[in-house]
Design a protein around this motif. Structure first.
Motif, PDB file in Angstrom:
ATOM      1  N   ALA A  87       0.821  -1.213   0.000  1.00  0.00           N
ATOM      2  CA  ALA A  87       0.000   0.000   0.000  1.00  0.00           C
ATOM      3  C   ALA A  87       0.856   1.264   0.000  1.00  0.00           C
ATOM      4  CB  ALA A  87      -0.930  -0.002   1.212  1.00  0.00           C
ATOM      5  N   SER A  88       2.097   1.163   0.489  1.00  0.00           N
ATOM      6  CA  SER A  88       2.974   2.346   0.515  1.00  0.00           C
ATOM      7  C   SER A  88       3.349   2.814  -0.887  1.00  0.00           C
ATOM      8  CB  SER A  88       4.249   2.034   1.319  1.00  0.00           C
ATOM      9  OG  SER A  88       5.070   1.096   0.627  1.00  0.00           O
ATOM     10  N   LEU A  89       3.147   1.947  -1.890  1.00  0.00           N
ATOM     11  CA  LEU A  89       3.460   2.320  -3.278  1.00  0.00           C
ATOM     12  C   LEU A  89       2.337   3.109  -3.946  1.00  0.00           C
ATOM     13  CD1 LEU A  89       4.949  -1.113  -4.436  1.00  0.00           C
ATOM     14  CD2 LEU A  89       6.240   1.007  -4.045  1.00  0.00           C
ATOM     15  N   ILE A  90       1.153   3.073  -3.368  1.00  0.00           N
ATOM     16  CA  ILE A  90      -0.014   3.702  -3.982  1.00  0.00           C
ATOM     17  C   ILE A  90      -0.074   5.185  -3.615  1.00  0.00           C
ATOM     18  CG2 ILE A  90      -2.522   3.627  -4.202  1.00  0.00           C
ATOM     19  CD1 ILE A  90      -0.995   1.145  -5.257  1.00  0.00           C
ATOM     20  N   GLU A 201      -0.481  -0.403 -16.055  1.00  0.00           N
ATOM     21  CA  GLU A 201       0.848   0.150 -16.309  1.00  0.00           C
ATOM     22  C   GLU A 201       1.912  -0.568 -15.470  1.00  0.00           C
ATOM     23  OE1 GLU A 201       3.240   2.640 -18.501  1.00  0.00           O
ATOM     24  OE2 GLU A 201       1.053   2.563 -18.586  1.00  0.00           O
ATOM     25  N   LYS A 202       1.624  -0.761 -14.175  1.00  0.00           N
ATOM     26  CA  LYS A 202       2.574  -1.398 -13.253  1.00  0.00           C
ATOM     27  C   LYS A 202       1.923  -2.615 -12.600  1.00  0.00           C
ATOM     28  CE  LYS A 202       2.950   2.740 -11.644  1.00  0.00           C
ATOM     29  NZ  LYS A 202       3.222   3.962 -10.877  1.00  0.00           N
ATOM     30  N   LYS A 203       2.725  -3.665 -12.437  1.00  0.00           N
ATOM     31  CA  LYS A 203       2.230  -4.929 -11.904  1.00  0.00           C
ATOM     32  C   LYS A 203       2.862  -5.203 -10.541  1.00  0.00           C
ATOM     33  CE  LYS A 203       1.548  -5.400 -16.517  1.00  0.00           C
ATOM     34  NZ  LYS A 203       1.934  -4.404 -17.534  1.00  0.00           N
ATOM     35  N   LEU A 204       2.024  -5.475  -9.552  1.00  0.00           N
ATOM     36  CA  LEU A 204       2.477  -5.689  -8.179  1.00  0.00           C
ATOM     37  C   LEU A 204       1.966  -7.035  -7.685  1.00  0.00           C
ATOM     38  CD1 LEU A 204       3.570  -4.887  -5.392  1.00  0.00           C
ATOM     39  CD2 LEU A 204       1.594  -3.379  -5.121  1.00  0.00           C
ATOM     40  N   PHE A 205       2.874  -7.944  -7.395  1.00  0.00           N
ATOM     41  CA  PHE A 205       2.548  -9.311  -6.998  1.00  0.00           C
ATOM     42  C   PHE A 205       2.749  -9.476  -5.500  1.00  0.00           C
ATOM     43  CE2 PHE A 205       4.255 -13.882  -6.875  1.00  0.00           C
ATOM     44  CZ  PHE A 205       2.986 -14.440  -6.750  1.00  0.00           C
ATOM     45  N   ASP A 225       7.293 -10.468 -16.157  1.00  0.00           N
ATOM     46  CA  ASP A 225       6.198  -9.579 -16.512  1.00  0.00           C
ATOM     47  C   ASP A 225       5.832  -8.620 -15.374  1.00  0.00           C
ATOM     48  OD1 ASP A 225       5.825 -11.047 -18.963  1.00  0.00           O
ATOM     49  OD2 ASP A 225       4.851 -12.604 -17.744  1.00  0.00           O
ATOM     50  N   ILE A 226       6.480  -8.784 -14.221  1.00  0.00           N
ATOM     51  CA  ILE A 226       6.089  -8.078 -12.999  1.00  0.00           C
ATOM     52  C   ILE A 226       7.078  -6.969 -12.678  1.00  0.00           C
ATOM     53  CG2 ILE A 226       5.601  -8.381 -10.528  1.00  0.00           C
ATOM     54  CD1 ILE A 226       3.672  -9.798 -12.479  1.00  0.00           C
ATOM     55  N   ASP A 227       6.569  -5.850 -12.159  1.00  0.00           N
ATOM     56  CA  ASP A 227       7.427  -4.736 -11.756  1.00  0.00           C
ATOM     57  C   ASP A 227       7.847  -4.828 -10.292  1.00  0.00           C
ATOM     58  OD1 ASP A 227       7.259  -3.041 -14.261  1.00  0.00           O
ATOM     59  OD2 ASP A 227       5.134  -3.209 -13.767  1.00  0.00           O
ATOM     60  N   TYR A 228       6.906  -5.208  -9.435  1.00  0.00           N
ATOM     61  CA  TYR A 228       7.167  -5.279  -7.999  1.00  0.00           C
ATOM     62  C   TYR A 228       6.654  -6.598  -7.434  1.00  0.00           C
ATOM     63  CZ  TYR A 228       7.840  -0.179  -8.101  1.00  0.00           C
ATOM     64  OH  TYR A 228       8.274   1.094  -8.380  1.00  0.00           O
ATOM     65  N   LYS A 247      11.618  -5.450  -8.838  1.00  0.00           N
ATOM     66  CA  LYS A 247      11.873  -4.824  -7.531  1.00  0.00           C
ATOM     67  C   LYS A 247      11.184  -5.665  -6.461  1.00  0.00           C
ATOM     68  CE  LYS A 247      11.929  -0.205  -9.594  1.00  0.00           C
ATOM     69  NZ  LYS A 247      11.626  -0.680 -10.979  1.00  0.00           N
ATOM     70  N   ILE A 248      11.981  -6.158  -5.508  1.00  0.00           N
ATOM     71  CA  ILE A 248      11.452  -7.012  -4.439  1.00  0.00           C
ATOM     72  C   ILE A 248      11.465  -6.245  -3.131  1.00  0.00           C
ATOM     73  CG2 ILE A 248      11.739  -9.166  -3.169  1.00  0.00           C
ATOM     74  CD1 ILE A 248      12.998 -10.369  -5.639  1.00  0.00           C
TER      75      ILE A 248
END
Length: 249
Positions: A87-90, A201-205, A225-228, A247-248
């Motif tokens: 959630a800190s990325l939003i 646009e950005k993928k968060l797993f 295929d994932i950004d984070y 980015k992990i």
């Protein structure tokens, strides 16, 4: 088969049959009688099933999803910690696709008091509690099917995600293989999630440690295929060498 997966299989069988014996469940799940008996004790303690005279049945057939308490309670502390990091990325102004996973239910709760964001989801639980917030919420619509009554799927839901572009897709799945491939167990949810991935646009797993090094039935995507990726285990760091652009957290 993991214990939680076997318990979900037991519940899927019980959704199709009014009642069944423990011996029959052991045969259908390819497990020992003692393992199934322990699973049934755990499910009974959760109030999901009833047992009497060697027979097993679902306690409340009107409940939305009897297997959901298993998933929502499994690794709940880890999922909560992962949700806070994610959630800190939003940021204000973001539009977010949120899938029907239990991990995303934890994530969505972290967004509850944020301002200026829009959430588009097929997650029935998220729709329910976010309707009490001031967040702009778009329900995908769609069909409730077994075994996951908390996921809206099918052509109507697909059309919603096909026609919206989001800043983020936040999702989880059942398995992440050692090679960095993501798999899930429900085909309809996997198909819908692919549309979310295509149109974000950005993928968060979101990936708790129980998923690492495991495999399931339906291919979702690759970590390429994932950004984070947000994970509670240090073991996730080895994926960084395989996927340097990932980015992990």
């Amino acid at each position: 088969m993991l214990k939680s997966e076997r318990q979900e299989m037991i519940l899927e069988i019980l959704q199709e049959r009014k009642h069944i014996t423990t011996q029959e469940l052991a045969k259908k799940t390819f497990a020992s009688y003692s393992s199934v008996r322990r699973d049934l004790e755990a499910l009974e303690n959760l109030g999901i099933i009833n047992r009497s005279y060697g027979r097993v049945e679902i306690a409340n057939r009107n409940s939305l999803l009897v297997s959901y308490p298993i998933r929502i309670n499994k690794n709940s502390a880890q999922k909560s910690a992962i949700a806070k990091k994610a959630a800190s990325l939003i940021k204000e102004g973001d539009t977010i696709f949120v899938d029907s996973s239990s991990s995303c239910s934890f994530f969505a709760k972290e967004l509850f008091h944020m301002k200026g964001i829009t959430v588009i989801t097929n997650n029935v639980e998220v729709i329910s509690f976010m309707s009490q917030s001031n967040i702009d919420l778009i329900c995908s619509g769609g069909l409730q099917t077994l075994p996951n009554r908390y996921a809206l799927v099918g052509p109507i839901a697909e059309e919603t995600f096909r026609n919206i572009h989001a800043d983020w897709v936040v999702f989880s799945a059942r398995s992440l293989t050692k090679d960095g491939l993501i798999y899930d167990v429900h085909y309809n949810e996997t198909a819908l999630r692919k549309l979310m991935l295509e149109n974000a646009e950005k993928k968060l797993f979101l990936c708790d440690s129980s998923k690492l090094g495991t495999n399931s039935t339906y291919y979702q995507c690759s970590l390429a295929d994932i950004d984070y990726m947000v994970c509670d285990s240090k073991d996730a760091k080895h994926y960084q060498q395989m996927y340097p652009n990932l980015k992990i957290m």
